[in-house]
Design a protein around this motif. Structure first.
Motif, PDB file in Angstrom:
ATOM      1  N   ARG A 102      38.238  -3.419  26.706  1.00  0.00           N
ATOM      2  CA  ARG A 102      36.935  -3.468  26.744  1.00  0.00           C
ATOM      3  C   ARG A 102      36.627  -4.162  28.229  1.00  0.00           C
ATOM      4  N   THR A 103      35.621  -3.353  28.920  1.00  0.00           N
ATOM      5  CA  THR A 103      35.368  -3.788  30.279  1.00  0.00           C
ATOM      6  C   THR A 103      34.629  -5.108  30.029  1.00  0.00           C
ATOM      7  N   VAL A 104      34.402  -5.832  31.142  1.00  0.00           N
ATOM      8  CA  VAL A 104      33.663  -7.054  31.446  1.00  0.00           C
ATOM      9  C   VAL A 104      32.247  -6.778  30.376  1.00  0.00           C
ATOM     10  N   ALA A 105      31.591  -5.854  30.642  1.00  0.00           N
ATOM     11  CA  ALA A 105      30.200  -5.610  30.016  1.00  0.00           C
ATOM     12  C   ALA A 105      30.414  -5.447  28.711  1.00  0.00           C
ATOM     13  N   GLY A 106      31.561  -4.680  28.282  1.00  0.00           N
ATOM     14  CA  GLY A 106      31.896  -4.461  26.812  1.00  0.00           C
ATOM     15  C   GLY A 106      32.129  -5.701  26.234  1.00  0.00           C
ATOM     16  N   ASN A 107      33.112  -6.852  26.670  1.00  0.00           N
ATOM     17  CA  ASN A 107      33.233  -8.028  26.257  1.00  0.00           C
ATOM     18  C   ASN A 107      32.046  -8.685  26.014  1.00  0.00           C
ATOM     19  N   ILE A 108      31.171  -8.677  27.102  1.00  0.00           N
ATOM     20  CA  ILE A 108      30.146  -9.583  26.856  1.00  0.00           C
ATOM     21  C   ILE A 108      29.320  -9.112  25.808  1.00  0.00           C
ATOM     22  N   GLU A 109      29.130  -7.530  25.595  1.00  0.00           N
ATOM     23  CA  GLU A 109      28.399  -6.767  24.498  1.00  0.00           C
ATOM     24  C   GLU A 109      28.777  -7.378  23.099  1.00  0.00           C
ATOM     25  N   LEU A 110      29.670  -7.603  22.883  1.00  0.00           N
ATOM     26  CA  LEU A 110      30.512  -7.520  21.895  1.00  0.00           C
ATOM     27  C   LEU A 110      29.755  -8.379  20.546  1.00  0.00           C
ATOM     28  N   PRO A 111      29.446  -9.709  20.840  1.00  0.00           N
ATOM     29  CA  PRO A 111      28.622 -10.202  19.711  1.00  0.00           C
ATOM     30  C   PRO A 111      27.503  -9.620  19.606  1.00  0.00           C
ATOM     31  N   LEU A 112      26.797  -9.150  20.550  1.00  0.00           N
ATOM     32  CA  LEU A 112      25.434  -8.160  20.176  1.00  0.00           C
ATOM     33  C   LEU A 112      25.661  -7.222  19.356  1.00  0.00           C
ATOM     34  N   GLU A 113      26.718  -6.342  19.738  1.00  0.00           N
ATOM     35  CA  GLU A 113      26.854  -5.196  18.799  1.00  0.00           C
ATOM     36  C   GLU A 113      27.368  -5.445  17.359  1.00  0.00           C
ATOM     37  N   LEU A 114      28.163  -6.667  17.248  1.00  0.00           N
ATOM     38  CA  LEU A 114      28.224  -7.174  15.984  1.00  0.00           C
ATOM     39  C   LEU A 114      27.194  -7.692  15.255  1.00  0.00           C
ATOM     40  N   HIS A 115      26.211  -7.770  15.725  1.00  0.00           N
ATOM     41  CA  HIS A 115      25.072  -8.040  15.086  1.00  0.00           C
ATOM     42  C   HIS A 115      23.712  -7.055  15.299  1.00  0.00           C
ATOM     43  N   GLY A 116      24.312  -6.016  15.510  1.00  0.00           N
ATOM     44  CA  GLY A 116      23.379  -4.786  15.368  1.00  0.00           C
ATOM     45  C   GLY A 116      22.320  -4.715  16.564  1.00  0.00           C
ATOM     46  N   ALA A 161      25.698 -14.635  25.141  1.00  0.00           N
ATOM     47  CA  ALA A 161      24.987 -13.427  25.029  1.00  0.00           C
ATOM     48  C   ALA A 161      23.877 -13.464  23.908  1.00  0.00           C
ATOM     49  N   GLU A 162      23.687 -14.331  23.196  1.00  0.00           N
ATOM     50  CA  GLU A 162      22.585 -14.460  22.039  1.00  0.00           C
ATOM     51  C   GLU A 162      21.999 -15.617  22.179  1.00  0.00           C
ATOM     52  N   SER A 163      21.641 -15.889  23.472  1.00  0.00           N
ATOM     53  CA  SER A 163      20.945 -16.957  24.079  1.00  0.00           C
ATOM     54  C   SER A 163      20.956 -18.245  23.071  1.00  0.00           C
ATOM     55  N   PRO A 164      22.109 -18.730  23.009  1.00  0.00           N
ATOM     56  CA  PRO A 164      22.127 -20.096  22.251  1.00  0.00           C
ATOM     57  C   PRO A 164      21.798 -21.228  22.843  1.00  0.00           C
ATOM     58  N   SER A 165      21.325 -22.273  22.072  1.00  0.00           N
ATOM     59  CA  SER A 165      20.599 -23.394  22.456  1.00  0.00           C
ATOM     60  C   SER A 165      21.843 -24.557  22.555  1.00  0.00           C
ATOM     61  N   LEU A 166      22.869 -24.192  22.306  1.00  0.00           N
ATOM     62  CA  LEU A 166      24.092 -25.160  22.319  1.00  0.00           C
ATOM     63  C   LEU A 166      25.241 -24.410  22.464  1.00  0.00           C
ATOM     64  N   LEU A 167      26.184 -25.029  23.439  1.00  0.00           N
ATOM     65  CA  LEU A 167      27.426 -24.513  23.906  1.00  0.00           C
ATOM     66  C   LEU A 167      28.684 -25.480  23.553  1.00  0.00           C
ATOM     67  N   LEU A 168      29.566 -24.771  22.680  1.00  0.00           N
ATOM     68  CA  LEU A 168      30.655 -25.541  22.287  1.00  0.00           C
ATOM     69  C   LEU A 168      31.856 -25.229  23.194  1.00  0.00           C
TER      70      LEU A 168
END
Length: 279
Positions: A102-116, A161-168
């Protein structure tokens, strides 16, 4: 996707958490013993301590990748499992973990794609994040065409990607050379100032912990307990630049954390260091 969180609810609340790993013989290994910690919304908190002290175990418990033997964990007032289901946090590890096809864009899009999320919205969000991490010229590149630091930028963008309020974050810069590591720290400070996300950050580096954090949690050797919490006091993220590494306050906080980490070896009472919260 996560919704905005109110400031009166802690980003993370860990109460009396113990984690014991079963052994074939004997009573098992106690990785964490009666740990309590609260992280405020928008706060950057680093966990530091000797290898095997339970830093990563604690992060995994907050992320609901493991469950405590006893005690409780809440993320924005919810059980850790519900927060994971609601995608209230993003995760970044030492290895970027990018998909090579996957490209840079494709990797970043992955969690969004998985959640429809629809294609147009995915592309727009990926473009926004690619700009945020300074990779606008590399959106169509593949991971093997990127340096280690660039790969970590992609991983951080994906975690946002999913605008989290927390990063771990578990030693996300640990595999990088020193110059790249410092550049990535500067980048993370800028990203945190822009997103206002709370961060729980595991590291072995004292300068990294001090530069990035509002508070540094110093942990004891196994069984992991919180030895002390150092309030760094170096100002808001938006005001932290390269010159901070030469600041007197920076060196003072470095000394505090170093004494707490090595106090037992030097015969120092680790809870007697001036300017330190003990819990």
């Amino acid at each position: 996707m996560s919704t905005s969180m109110t400031n009166d609810v802690p980003a993370v609340r860990v109460q009396g958490v113990t984690r014991i790993f079963a052994a074939r013989k004997g009573s098992g290994v106690t990785a964490l013993d009666d740990v309590s910690l609260t992280v405020a919304p928008g706060e950057f908190v680093s966990l530091i301590g000797p290898s095997g002290c339970g830093k990563s175990t604690l992060l995994r418990l907050v992320a609901d990748l493991d469950v405590p033997t006893s005690g409780s964990i809440e993320v924005f007032g919810k059980p850790a499992r519900q927060a994971r289901i609601d995608q209230d946090y993003g995760i970044a590890f030492q290895q970027a973990g990018l998909l090579p096809w996957r490209t840079v864009a494709g990797n970043i899009e992955l969690p969004l794609e998985l959640h429809g999320v629809g294609k147009a919205a995915r592309r727009a969000r990926a473009a926004e994040l690619i700009a945020l991490v300074g990779l606008a010229d590399f959106a169509s590149h593949y991971p093997d065409q990127l340096s280690g630091g660039m790969q970590q930028r992609v991983a951080i963008a994906r975690s946002l990607a999913e605008s989290p309020s927390l990063l771990l974050m578990d030693e996300p810069f640990g595999a990088l050379d020193e110059m790249t590591r410092e550049r990535m720290q500067n980048e993370l400070v800028r990203i945190c100032a822009e997103t206002q996300a709370a961060v729980v950050f595991v590291t072995h580096s004292i300068p990294e912990a001090v530069f990035l954090s509002n508070r540094v949690v110093v942990m004891s050797p196994r069984p992991g307990r919180i030895r002390s919490i150092v309030s760094v006091g170096l100002g808001e993220m938006s005001g932290r630049g390269e010159d901070l590494r030469e600041d007197e306050g920076f060196f003072h906080a470095l000394s505090q954390v170093r004494e707490l980490l090595h106090g037992d070896e030097a015969g120092i009472n680790p809870t007697g260091v001036r300017g330190v919260e003990t819990r």
